[in-house]
Design a protein around this motif. Structure first.
Motif, PDB file in Angstrom:
ATOM      1  N   PHE A 271     -23.461  46.436   7.534  1.00  0.00           N
ATOM      2  CA  PHE A 271     -22.878  45.897   6.259  1.00  0.00           C
ATOM      3  C   PHE A 271     -22.447  44.437   6.665  1.00  0.00           C
ATOM      4  O   PHE A 271     -21.593  44.586   7.247  1.00  0.00           O
ATOM      5  CB  PHE A 271     -22.016  46.861   6.002  1.00  0.00           C
ATOM      6  CG  PHE A 271     -21.787  46.277   4.120  1.00  0.00           C
ATOM      7  CD1 PHE A 271     -22.382  45.753   3.092  1.00  0.00           C
ATOM      8  CD2 PHE A 271     -20.460  46.093   3.888  1.00  0.00           C
ATOM      9  CE1 PHE A 271     -22.361  45.214   1.991  1.00  0.00           C
ATOM     10  CE2 PHE A 271     -20.057  44.757   2.831  1.00  0.00           C
ATOM     11  CZ  PHE A 271     -20.907  44.950   1.533  1.00  0.00           C
ATOM     12  N   ILE A 272     -22.697  43.572   5.965  1.00  0.00           N
ATOM     13  CA  ILE A 272     -22.469  42.330   5.670  1.00  0.00           C
ATOM     14  C   ILE A 272     -22.795  41.601   4.647  1.00  0.00           C
ATOM     15  O   ILE A 272     -21.682  40.406   4.813  1.00  0.00           O
ATOM     16  CB  ILE A 272     -23.702  40.868   6.278  1.00  0.00           C
ATOM     17  CG1 ILE A 272     -24.754  41.206   6.168  1.00  0.00           C
ATOM     18  CG2 ILE A 272     -23.898  42.187   8.258  1.00  0.00           C
ATOM     19  CD1 ILE A 272     -26.402  39.703   5.895  1.00  0.00           C
ATOM     20  N   GLY A 273     -22.463  42.273   3.323  1.00  0.00           N
ATOM     21  CA  GLY A 273     -21.786  41.165   2.508  1.00  0.00           C
ATOM     22  C   GLY A 273     -22.897  41.965   0.992  1.00  0.00           C
ATOM     23  O   GLY A 273     -24.035  42.671   1.297  1.00  0.00           O
ATOM     24  N   SER A 274     -22.194  40.992   0.080  1.00  0.00           N
ATOM     25  CA  SER A 274     -22.925  41.354  -1.148  1.00  0.00           C
ATOM     26  C   SER A 274     -22.803  39.882  -2.060  1.00  0.00           C
ATOM     27  O   SER A 274     -22.357  39.293  -1.740  1.00  0.00           O
ATOM     28  CB  SER A 274     -22.026  42.681  -1.833  1.00  0.00           C
ATOM     29  OG  SER A 274     -21.239  42.551  -2.456  1.00  0.00           O
ATOM     30  N   GLY A 275     -23.526  40.534  -3.234  1.00  0.00           N
ATOM     31  CA  GLY A 275     -23.528  38.994  -3.296  1.00  0.00           C
ATOM     32  C   GLY A 275     -23.548  37.693  -2.778  1.00  0.00           C
ATOM     33  O   GLY A 275     -24.104  36.731  -3.278  1.00  0.00           O
ATOM     34  N   MET A 276     -25.159  37.888  -2.343  1.00  0.00           N
ATOM     35  CA  MET A 276     -25.516  36.704  -1.728  1.00  0.00           C
ATOM     36  C   MET A 276     -27.373  36.740  -1.429  1.00  0.00           C
ATOM     37  O   MET A 276     -27.383  37.504  -2.317  1.00  0.00           O
ATOM     38  CB  MET A 276     -25.429  37.157   0.212  1.00  0.00           C
ATOM     39  CG  MET A 276     -23.964  37.308   0.543  1.00  0.00           C
ATOM     40  SD  MET A 276     -23.563  37.163   1.959  1.00  0.00           S
ATOM     41  CE  MET A 276     -24.362  38.939   2.928  1.00  0.00           C
ATOM     42  N   ARG A 277     -27.704  35.226  -1.274  1.00  0.00           N
ATOM     43  CA  ARG A 277     -29.288  35.119  -1.057  1.00  0.00           C
ATOM     44  C   ARG A 277     -28.939  33.949   0.355  1.00  0.00           C
ATOM     45  O   ARG A 277     -28.285  33.746   0.272  1.00  0.00           O
ATOM     46  CB  ARG A 277     -29.770  34.045  -2.383  1.00  0.00           C
ATOM     47  CG  ARG A 277     -29.543  35.095  -3.459  1.00  0.00           C
ATOM     48  CD  ARG A 277     -30.399  36.072  -3.780  1.00  0.00           C
ATOM     49  NE  ARG A 277     -30.991  36.740  -5.208  1.00  0.00           N
ATOM     50  CZ  ARG A 277     -29.120  37.409  -5.965  1.00  0.00           C
ATOM     51  NH1 ARG A 277     -29.027  38.065  -5.368  1.00  0.00           N
ATOM     52  NH2 ARG A 277     -29.837  38.141  -6.774  1.00  0.00           N
ATOM     53  N   LEU A 278     -30.255  34.564   0.974  1.00  0.00           N
ATOM     54  CA  LEU A 278     -30.573  34.279   2.034  1.00  0.00           C
ATOM     55  C   LEU A 278     -31.436  32.921   1.272  1.00  0.00           C
ATOM     56  O   LEU A 278     -31.986  32.312   0.318  1.00  0.00           O
ATOM     57  CB  LEU A 278     -31.276  34.666   2.655  1.00  0.00           C
ATOM     58  CG  LEU A 278     -31.715  34.603   4.279  1.00  0.00           C
ATOM     59  CD1 LEU A 278     -32.388  35.801   5.594  1.00  0.00           C
ATOM     60  CD2 LEU A 278     -32.709  32.934   3.972  1.00  0.00           C
TER      61      LEU A 278
END
Length: 322
Positions: A271-278
Motif C-alpha cells: 500500500f502506497i497511499g490514498s487520495g492520489m492521482r498519478l
C-alpha cells in the motif's frame, strides 16, 4: 607584456566571480545553480476566492492562467523537498529565500520533452497555497495536455488541467515505460484485496458526524479505479469501495478516495497511499530508473508525492489553504 588595463579588468572579473561563488550562484545562470537538479510542475491556476475573475486571461484570448510550483531537489541519492512548512504570515514571507531566483525548465509528459521555458521568483507571497510558486515567462508557449476535468481539481473541487512535470535538466525519458491499462487480470487485482481489507477493515455507514456505525464488506464490492503497468511487469492499482454499496448501507454521499497499491516484479503488494492521482513517470535524475509523481488531495490540503527507487522511497510537498 600584459596591458595594464587588461590586468585591471581581469582583477575585477576575478572579484566578481568570487562574490558569485560566495553567494552560491552559478556563473552560467544568475540565480540558478545548474548543477542542482530541481523538480517542479506547471499547474493550472486556481482562483483564491469565490468572486475572483474566471481563470482566463481575457475573453478575446481565452488562454488558461498557469503557474510553476518548485517542489523537490536531488542531493546525492536522496530527493528532498523545498521548504513548505510555513504556518504564519512571517514564515510564509520568509519562505522565498529558500527558492531560486530563476529556473530554466524542460517540461515532460509521457517520457517526452514537450516544451522549454523559464520561470521567475515573485517579489512577495500572500497565500499559504502559493508556497513554492514561480511565475512562468509571459512570452513562453506553455503546453496544455488534455482538457479541464476534476481529476486534479484538489480541495476546492474546481475543474483543472493536468499538471506537467518540470525538470531543470533535460531528463524527460521514462525507461520503465509506465502506461495506463484498461484491462487487468482479475488475479492481479485480487492480490491487493487482503491489503485493502487490512487498511480499511470496515465501512462507516453513519450519516451522523457524532456517531460511527461500521459494517464489514466482501471482496465483490471492491472496484478498480485505475491501473498502470511498467515495461518491467510492475503494477500500480487503485481500488475503492463501490459507491452504490456505501450509499445503500448508510446514505452517506461522501465516497472514499481510492487506495493505491504497488506490485513489484514478484507481485509483492504494498500500500502506497490514498487520495492520489498519478501525474507522470520519468527518469528525472537520469539514473536509469523512472520516478513516479502523484497529485494528492485531502481536507484543506493539496500537494504532490514523488516515489523513487521502485517505490521504496518517497518525498512529499504539500500546502494548506488557511
Amino acid at each position: 607584456m600584459i596591458h595594464p588595463h587588461f590586468d585591471a579588468l581581469r582583477s575585477r572579473i576575478f572579484l566578481f566571480l568570487s562574490i558569485c561563488i560566495a553567494l552560491g550562484y552559478s556563473i552560467q545562470c544568475f540565480g540558478q545553480d545548474k548543477s542542482k537538479l530541481i523538480l517542479g510542475v506547471l499547474e493550472y491556476y486556481h482562483p483564491k476566492w469565490a468572486n475572483e475573475s474566471p481563470n482566463i486571461i481575457s475573453k478575446e484570448n481565452p488562454t488558461y492562467k498557469r503557474q510553476v510550483r518548485i517542489m523537490f531537489m536531488k542531493e546525492g541519492k536522496i530527493w528532498k523537498s523545498f521548504n513548505h512548512d510555513a504556518s504564519t504570515p512571517e514564515e510564509l514571507a520568509g519562505s522565498l529565500k529558500y527558492y531560486p531566483d530563476t529556473v530554466s525548465w524542460f517540461a515532460a509528459f509521457d517520457g517526452k520533452l514537450v516544451s522549454e521555458f523559464r520561470s521567475f521568483k515573485p517579489d512577495s507571497i500572500g497565500w499559504y497555497s502559493d508556497i513554492g510558486l514561480h511565475m512562468a515567462d509571459p512570452n513562453a508557449n506553455l503546453p496544455v495536455i488534455g482538457k479541464l476535468t476534476k481529476e486534479f481539481s484538489g480541495w476546492n473541487s474546481d475543474p483543472s488541467l493536468r499538471p506537467l512535470v518540470l525538470v531543470s535538466q533535460n531528463n524527460t525519458s521514462d525507461p520503465d515505460g509506465w502506461k495506463v491499462i484498461h484491462s487487468v487480470d482479475p488475479s492481479i487485482i485480487g492480490l491487493c484485496f487482503p491489503e485493502f481489507h487490512r487498511i480499511q477493515p470496515t465501512v462507516d455507514t453513519s450519516s451522523d458526524e457524532d456517531r460511527v456505525d461500521t459494517v464489514a464488506y466482501e471482496d465483490k464490492v471492491i472496484i478498480l479505479n485505475k491501473a498502470y503497468r511498467s515495461s518491467n511487469g510492475e503494477y500500480l492499482i487503485a481500488l475503492s469501495i463501490d459507491p452504490a454499496f456505501q450509499h445503500a448501507c448508510a446514505g452517506s454521499l461522501e465516497e472514499w478516495p481510492a487506495s493505491w497499491f504497488y506490485l513489484d516484479t514478484r507481485k509483492t503488494v504494498r500500500f502506497i497511499g490514498s487520495g492520489m492521482r498519478l501525474v507522470d513517470a520519468g527518469d528525472y535524475d537520469n539514473d536509469g530508473t523512472s520516478e513516479v509523481l502523484f497529485w494528492e488531495s485531502g481536507y484543506n490540503m493539496d500537494g504532490y508525492v514523488l516515489f523513487y527507487n521502485h517505490f521504496s522511497r518517497k518525498v512529499e510537498f504539500s500546502w494548506g489553504y488557511n
